[in-house]
Design a protein around this motif. Sequence first.
Motif, PDB file in Angstrom:
ATOM      1  N   LEU A  18      43.890  48.147  19.756  1.00  0.00           N
ATOM      2  CA  LEU A  18      43.826  49.151  20.438  1.00  0.00           C
ATOM      3  C   LEU A  18      42.363  49.920  20.375  1.00  0.00           C
ATOM      4  O   LEU A  18      41.597  50.330  21.227  1.00  0.00           O
ATOM      5  N   ALA A  21      39.808  47.507  21.142  1.00  0.00           N
ATOM      6  CA  ALA A  21      39.585  47.596  22.586  1.00  0.00           C
ATOM      7  C   ALA A  21      38.801  48.860  23.408  1.00  0.00           C
ATOM      8  O   ALA A  21      38.104  48.681  24.193  1.00  0.00           O
ATOM      9  N   ALA A  22      39.418  49.923  22.677  1.00  0.00           N
ATOM     10  CA  ALA A  22      38.806  51.287  23.204  1.00  0.00           C
ATOM     11  C   ALA A  22      37.225  51.567  23.020  1.00  0.00           C
ATOM     12  O   ALA A  22      36.486  52.090  23.691  1.00  0.00           O
ATOM     13  N   GLN A  29      35.788  46.146  30.027  1.00  0.00           N
ATOM     14  CA  GLN A  29      37.105  46.447  30.488  1.00  0.00           C
ATOM     15  C   GLN A  29      37.485  46.304  31.654  1.00  0.00           C
ATOM     16  O   GLN A  29      38.686  46.051  32.014  1.00  0.00           O
ATOM     17  N   ASN A 105      43.421  54.529  27.995  1.00  0.00           N
ATOM     18  CA  ASN A 105      42.014  54.688  28.262  1.00  0.00           C
ATOM     19  C   ASN A 105      41.363  53.406  28.925  1.00  0.00           C
ATOM     20  O   ASN A 105      40.166  53.176  28.402  1.00  0.00           O
ATOM     21  N   HIS A 106      42.114  53.032  29.971  1.00  0.00           N
ATOM     22  CA  HIS A 106      41.489  51.857  30.950  1.00  0.00           C
ATOM     23  C   HIS A 106      41.323  50.578  30.039  1.00  0.00           C
ATOM     24  O   HIS A 106      40.391  49.854  30.168  1.00  0.00           O
ATOM     25  N   THR A 107      42.066  50.227  28.889  1.00  0.00           N
ATOM     26  CA  THR A 107      41.906  49.266  28.209  1.00  0.00           C
ATOM     27  C   THR A 107      43.218  48.331  28.787  1.00  0.00           C
ATOM     28  O   THR A 107      44.119  48.696  29.044  1.00  0.00           O
ATOM     29  N   TYR A 108      43.115  46.968  28.311  1.00  0.00           N
ATOM     30  CA  TYR A 108      44.197  45.967  28.590  1.00  0.00           C
ATOM     31  C   TYR A 108      44.413  45.007  27.714  1.00  0.00           C
ATOM     32  O   TYR A 108      43.460  44.616  26.668  1.00  0.00           O
ATOM     33  N   THR A 131      43.641  39.876  23.577  1.00  0.00           N
ATOM     34  CA  THR A 131      42.835  40.728  23.924  1.00  0.00           C
ATOM     35  C   THR A 131      41.794  40.221  25.149  1.00  0.00           C
ATOM     36  O   THR A 131      41.996  39.118  25.572  1.00  0.00           O
ATOM     37  N   THR A 132      40.972  41.344  25.614  1.00  0.00           N
ATOM     38  CA  THR A 132      40.274  40.732  27.134  1.00  0.00           C
ATOM     39  C   THR A 132      38.995  40.005  26.540  1.00  0.00           C
ATOM     40  O   THR A 132      38.586  39.189  27.564  1.00  0.00           O
TER      41      THR A 132
END
Length: 230
Positions: A18, A21-22, A29, A105-108, A131-132
């Motif tokens: 996370l 990713a953030a 993202q 926070n707009h992560t996926y 992860t993306t």
Amino acid sequence: MSKNAPTMTVMVILMVHLVLAAAMSAAAQAQDVAELFLKMPDTQLVLLNEASRKTLVDMHRAGEKAIVNNEMGGMAEIWKMTDDYLWLETSMGNFIQIRRLPLVNHTYVICLITSVGIVRQGQDSRVEFFTTDWTPLPTEGMYRPATMRDFLRADADTTSEDFKEICAAADIDLFHYKLSPDDLTMSVRYNTPKYFDQALQEKANRFFIDGWKVYTWRNGRFEESGVTAK
């Protein structure tokens, strides 16, 4: 701690992902499913090269029937695609579903379901998370895989000879998972009885619900609910 709760080790791993990713750019993202599909590693989709995937996406965006030849000479087709969801037949009887699932926070994260088998008779699936940038994530803590007993009827007599016969015949468990294109749910059906002969299927119908177990994506994991009849 409940048996469905993630272990501390898994929680730490997920928190690290996370944080990473953030730290990614907002542009990265903001990738929709089509962009994620185009960047999918070849090891995850050996039957379609990047050029073929781009052709599929372009045809779908143009409102055309999105179908191309795969690497084995068969056909691959997009059945449905939105910003967050893709359902693709990679070859006859082989399907993938991709869904972009929100974190913070707009992560996926990406959920990928690969399914094989005869559609009318029943498919078997594998569920994976990434992860993306397509780095694999541990599935432990993301969802609890379904078991045969999740689909037992409330009044099923599991001590009966008929049930013992069914268990002996069910030497391989087959579960078909699917993602919803419309909401943050995943469903699973127990398909092993569909491969029994007719007499054994009729016995199995007395013990198992022919329906779907539903999971809902909350707080970074799929939380489960009961089984609903089809």
